[in-house]
Design a protein around this motif. Structure first.
Motif, PDB file in Angstrom:
ATOM      1  N   SER A   1       0.838  -1.202   0.000  1.00  0.00           N
ATOM      2  CA  SER A   1       0.000   0.000   0.000  1.00  0.00           C
ATOM      3  C   SER A   1       0.875   1.256   0.000  1.00  0.00           C
ATOM      4  O   SER A   1       0.613   2.232  -0.706  1.00  0.00           O
ATOM      5  CB  SER A   1      -0.906  -0.005   1.245  1.00  0.00           C
ATOM      6  OG  SER A   1      -1.482   1.257   1.418  1.00  0.00           O
ATOM      7  N   ALA A   2       1.940   1.219   0.792  1.00  0.00           N
ATOM      8  CA  ALA A   2       2.791   2.411   0.914  1.00  0.00           C
ATOM      9  C   ALA A   2       3.579   2.668  -0.368  1.00  0.00           C
ATOM     10  O   ALA A   2       3.654   3.799  -0.860  1.00  0.00           O
ATOM     11  CB  ALA A   2       3.743   2.235   2.096  1.00  0.00           C
ATOM     12  N   VAL A   3       4.162   1.611  -0.917  1.00  0.00           N
ATOM     13  CA  VAL A   3       5.016   1.801  -2.100  1.00  0.00           C
ATOM     14  C   VAL A   3       4.146   1.853  -3.349  1.00  0.00           C
ATOM     15  O   VAL A   3       3.383   0.935  -3.622  1.00  0.00           O
ATOM     16  CB  VAL A   3       6.017   0.634  -2.221  1.00  0.00           C
ATOM     17  CG1 VAL A   3       6.751   0.698  -3.544  1.00  0.00           C
ATOM     18  CG2 VAL A   3       7.000   0.671  -1.063  1.00  0.00           C
TER      19      VAL A   3
ATOM     20  N   LEU B   1       2.919   4.911  -6.713  1.00  0.00           N
ATOM     21  CA  LEU B   1       3.243   6.086  -7.524  1.00  0.00           C
ATOM     22  C   LEU B   1       3.802   7.210  -6.650  1.00  0.00           C
ATOM     23  O   LEU B   1       4.550   8.061  -7.119  1.00  0.00           O
ATOM     24  CB  LEU B   1       1.986   6.571  -8.242  1.00  0.00           C
ATOM     25  CG  LEU B   1       1.408   5.585  -9.272  1.00  0.00           C
ATOM     26  CD1 LEU B   1       0.028   6.036  -9.725  1.00  0.00           C
ATOM     27  CD2 LEU B   1       2.348   5.470 -10.466  1.00  0.00           C
ATOM     28  N   GLY B   2       3.426   7.200  -5.364  1.00  0.00           N
ATOM     29  CA  GLY B   2       3.939   8.218  -4.449  1.00  0.00           C
ATOM     30  C   GLY B   2       5.459   8.195  -4.382  1.00  0.00           C
ATOM     31  O   GLY B   2       6.105   9.234  -4.273  1.00  0.00           O
ATOM     32  N   ASN B   3       6.047   7.007  -4.453  1.00  0.00           N
ATOM     33  CA  ASN B   3       7.510   6.895  -4.350  1.00  0.00           C
ATOM     34  C   ASN B   3       8.196   7.151  -5.680  1.00  0.00           C
ATOM     35  O   ASN B   3       9.264   7.742  -5.728  1.00  0.00           O
ATOM     36  CB  ASN B   3       7.906   5.485  -3.902  1.00  0.00           C
ATOM     37  CG  ASN B   3       7.174   5.063  -2.650  1.00  0.00           C
ATOM     38  OD1 ASN B   3       5.949   4.962  -2.657  1.00  0.00           O
ATOM     39  ND2 ASN B   3       7.894   4.860  -1.580  1.00  0.00           N
TER      40      ASN B   3
ATOM     41  N   PHE C   1      -7.637  10.564  -8.845  1.00  0.00           N
ATOM     42  CA  PHE C   1      -6.563  11.027  -9.743  1.00  0.00           C
ATOM     43  C   PHE C   1      -5.415  10.019  -9.830  1.00  0.00           C
ATOM     44  O   PHE C   1      -4.709   9.923 -10.823  1.00  0.00           O
ATOM     45  CB  PHE C   1      -6.071  12.448  -9.417  1.00  0.00           C
ATOM     46  CG  PHE C   1      -5.298  12.624  -8.137  1.00  0.00           C
ATOM     47  CD1 PHE C   1      -3.958  12.286  -8.057  1.00  0.00           C
ATOM     48  CD2 PHE C   1      -5.906  13.146  -7.007  1.00  0.00           C
ATOM     49  CE1 PHE C   1      -3.236  12.466  -6.876  1.00  0.00           C
ATOM     50  CE2 PHE C   1      -5.200  13.330  -5.827  1.00  0.00           C
ATOM     51  CZ  PHE C   1      -3.859  12.986  -5.762  1.00  0.00           C
ATOM     52  N   TYR C   2      -5.272   9.222  -8.773  1.00  0.00           N
ATOM     53  CA  TYR C   2      -4.223   8.188  -8.769  1.00  0.00           C
ATOM     54  C   TYR C   2      -4.446   7.218  -9.936  1.00  0.00           C
ATOM     55  O   TYR C   2      -3.505   6.772 -10.584  1.00  0.00           O
ATOM     56  CB  TYR C   2      -4.332   7.437  -7.440  1.00  0.00           C
ATOM     57  CG  TYR C   2      -3.113   6.676  -7.004  1.00  0.00           C
ATOM     58  CD1 TYR C   2      -2.095   7.307  -6.296  1.00  0.00           C
ATOM     59  CD2 TYR C   2      -2.994   5.314  -7.252  1.00  0.00           C
ATOM     60  CE1 TYR C   2      -0.992   6.596  -5.860  1.00  0.00           C
ATOM     61  CE2 TYR C   2      -1.896   4.605  -6.821  1.00  0.00           C
ATOM     62  CZ  TYR C   2      -0.895   5.255  -6.116  1.00  0.00           C
ATOM     63  OH  TYR C   2       0.195   4.553  -5.688  1.00  0.00           O
ATOM     64  N   SER C   3      -5.726   6.910 -10.205  1.00  0.00           N
ATOM     65  CA  SER C   3      -5.989   5.945 -11.272  1.00  0.00           C
ATOM     66  C   SER C   3      -5.666   6.544 -12.640  1.00  0.00           C
ATOM     67  O   SER C   3      -5.326   5.811 -13.569  1.00  0.00           O
ATOM     68  CB  SER C   3      -7.428   5.440 -11.216  1.00  0.00           C
ATOM     69  OG  SER C   3      -8.282   6.485 -11.553  1.00  0.00           O
TER      70      SER C   3
ATOM     71  N   LEU D   1       2.845  11.480   4.722  1.00  0.00           N
ATOM     72  CA  LEU D   1       1.559  10.837   5.019  1.00  0.00           C
ATOM     73  C   LEU D   1       1.037  10.100   3.785  1.00  0.00           C
ATOM     74  O   LEU D   1       0.582   8.962   3.861  1.00  0.00           O
ATOM     75  CB  LEU D   1       0.524  11.888   5.467  1.00  0.00           C
ATOM     76  CG  LEU D   1       0.862  12.667   6.748  1.00  0.00           C
ATOM     77  CD1 LEU D   1      -0.171  13.753   7.009  1.00  0.00           C
ATOM     78  CD2 LEU D   1       0.933  11.724   7.949  1.00  0.00           C
ATOM     79  N   PHE D   2       1.130  10.784   2.638  1.00  0.00           N
ATOM     80  CA  PHE D   2       0.661  10.174   1.392  1.00  0.00           C
ATOM     81  C   PHE D   2       1.433   8.892   1.110  1.00  0.00           C
ATOM     82  O   PHE D   2       0.867   7.849   0.794  1.00  0.00           O
ATOM     83  CB  PHE D   2       0.859  11.181   0.247  1.00  0.00           C
ATOM     84  CG  PHE D   2       0.403  10.689  -1.102  1.00  0.00           C
ATOM     85  CD1 PHE D   2      -0.889  10.949  -1.549  1.00  0.00           C
ATOM     86  CD2 PHE D   2       1.255   9.977  -1.936  1.00  0.00           C
ATOM     87  CE1 PHE D   2      -1.317  10.505  -2.805  1.00  0.00           C
ATOM     88  CE2 PHE D   2       0.832   9.527  -3.187  1.00  0.00           C
ATOM     89  CZ  PHE D   2      -0.452   9.800  -3.619  1.00  0.00           C
ATOM     90  N   SER D   3       2.749   8.993   1.250  1.00  0.00           N
ATOM     91  CA  SER D   3       3.591   7.875   0.868  1.00  0.00           C
ATOM     92  C   SER D   3       3.406   6.675   1.799  1.00  0.00           C
ATOM     93  O   SER D   3       3.514   5.529   1.373  1.00  0.00           O
ATOM     94  CB  SER D   3       5.048   8.332   0.855  1.00  0.00           C
ATOM     95  OG  SER D   3       5.830   7.372   0.236  1.00  0.00           O
TER      96      SER D   3
END
Ligand code: PFF
Length: 452
Positions: free
Chosen positions: A24-26, A28-30, A110-112, A231-233
């Motif tokens: 979940s964490a890793v 597009l944020g990374n 927007f992530y999708s 937080l997002f990441s």
């Protein structure tokens, strides 16, 4: 426990939770967001503050979220309702999971679309479109993708369908198989690409940019950007980890598991930086280019690499899977709630949420072309969604959740939950959350808003 609260499964081992939470964490944020936010915020100073934020804000809040999830073993909304029925907290606290769920939902919309870009690049990679690419043709390739909504619409739709189908299954069942191979594969691939990028790119400028800093660069804007990215990441403040915490077995050490998740998350972000910046400097790409940064620089690596077509295909495939394992956790809160509260089948609940996400996503992808008009403060719809979620909803959600855990849930109840922790570790976490994370988040967020 009432029948409606029974969950579909428990992680079969601590490692499966660690993999799923890291999955979940890793994402597009990374690989997409971290490099461009680092680029926009001046490099070294941001990285330093970001690491501090991961440690002093992200980790304690992550532990709080997971521990709360395990306390009642239910979805976040019912967890707070249950605590209020037992007169442990006031019913008004139900606002916390609602903010979390809405934030996750808006981010997913927007992530999708961005995940759709990764899909589009996967297709280009397989077709060998990156071969011989230059920095200007890489920029053109990205601009052409944004200019044409139909391709983005196709991949956005494919991604939403995949998310719905995966979340529609029991989360613990669907995820375990995928994340086991995803993370090691992603780390190895990024590591190999970083070595290659460093060897063909501008290593000196990269090291100076990423690891040198001075105090003047540490502004409130930089700090707010760092908190919000942390937080997002880590996927905290959106109920995702809360929901995953509900599936943990009682014997597992939450603190240890969460520390590993933070470490993996930082490692992947740093590797992404080391892949992207050597090329950004060598090919004179604008460091402050923003969301396009990753998608312009990566094709250049693959275009110059022997076997680039193969490696590009593997890389974008892994990126799509990483985005998927993150995206499913954003929908989990509402899907689990609809399923447990209203007995709606998971697949149906996921479908309902997916339709809403799809519609908002369409507005997002149109904001890159036909609807590229300012909505507020000179920002288009995508930028408004990104800013509202990152700079307002995420910090507020995380602050309220932390206040709930640190000040309102009885100390003994938490301690019982963290029984596998040594007492000194528990106290350490509790005090950091109460006296460092919460005041820091409140101060930074408010100062960032009023533009100190
Ligand atoms: N942490 C994910 C990433 O870095 O890509 C994004 C994310 C996942 C945000 C889950 C929110 C969430 F609930």
């Amino acid at each position: 426990m009432p029948e409606s609260r029974c969950l579909q499964g428990i992680w079969s081992s601590p490692w499966i939770f660690i993999f799923a939470a890291s999955g979940s964490a890793v994402g597009l944020g990374n690989i997409w967001k971290f490099p461009y936010v680092l680029g926009q915020n001046g490099g070294g100073a941001f990285l330093l503050v970001y690491c501090l934020c991961l440690l002093l804000v992200g980790l304690p809040v992550l532990i709080a979220e997971v521990a709360l999830g395990r306390t009642v073993r239910s979805n976040p909304i019912d967890t707070v309702n249950d605590l209020s029925e037992r007169r442990i907290v006031h019913s008004a606290w139900v606002v916390v999971p609602w903010i979390a769920g809405i934030t996750g939902f808006l981010i997913l919309s927007f992530y999708s679309v961005i995940a759709g870009w990764s899909f589009a690049y996967l297709e280009r990679a397989i077709s060998g479109d990156f071969m011989g690419i230059t920095s200007s043709s890489a920029t053109d390739m990205f601009s052409e993708l944004l200019a044409e909504p139909s391709e983005m619409l196709l991949w956005h739709s494919v991604f939403v369908v995949l998310v719905v189908m995966t979340v529609g299954q029991s989360v613990t069942r669907g995820l375990s198989a995928v994340v086991r191979f995803l993370l090691p594969a992603l780390v190895i691939t990024l590591g190999a690409l970083a070595v290659y990028s460093v060897s063909i790119g501008d290593m000196d400028s990269t090291l100076r940019f990423m690891f040198q800093w001075s105090w003047q660069d540490v502004t409130f804007d930089v700090v707010l950007a760092a908190v919000s990215l942390a937080l997002f990441s880590l996927s905290v403040g959106m109920g995702a980890m809360f929901a995953y915490g509900a599936y943990i077995n009682k014997r597992m050490s939450i603190a240890r598991a969460c520390t590993i998740v933070v470490g993996v998350d930082l490692l992947v972000a740093l590797l992404s930086g080391l892949v992207i910046f050597p090329l950004v400097f060598a090919f004179q790409i604008d460091v402050e280019a923003g969301p396009s940064l990753t998608f312009v620089s990566l094709p250049i690596i693959f275009g110059n690499l022997i076997g680039g077509q193969f490696f590009a295909s593997i890389f974008f495939l892994l990126l799509v899977i990483a985005a998927l394992t993150s995206a499913i956790s954003m929908l989990e809160l509402f899907v689990a709630w609809l399923h447990e509260k209203f007995y709606i089948a998971r697949l149906k609940a996921a479908f309902l949420m997916g339709v809403l996400v799809w519609f908002v996503g369409v507005a997002v992808l149109l904001s890159f072309n036909h609807w590229d008009s300012d909505i507020v403060l000179g920002l288009n719809f995508f930028e408004v969604l990104d800013s509202v979620t990152s700079l307002i909803l995420l910090p507020i959600g995380a602050i309220l959740l932390s206040i709930l855990v640190a000040w309102f849930i009885p100390h003994a109840m938490l301690q019982n939950e963290m029984i596998t922790q040594r007492l000194s570790h528990f106290q350490w976490w509790y005090n950091v959350l109460k006296y460092i994370s919460i005041p820091a988040m409140v101060m930074i967020t408010v100062a960032g808003w009023i533009g100190v």
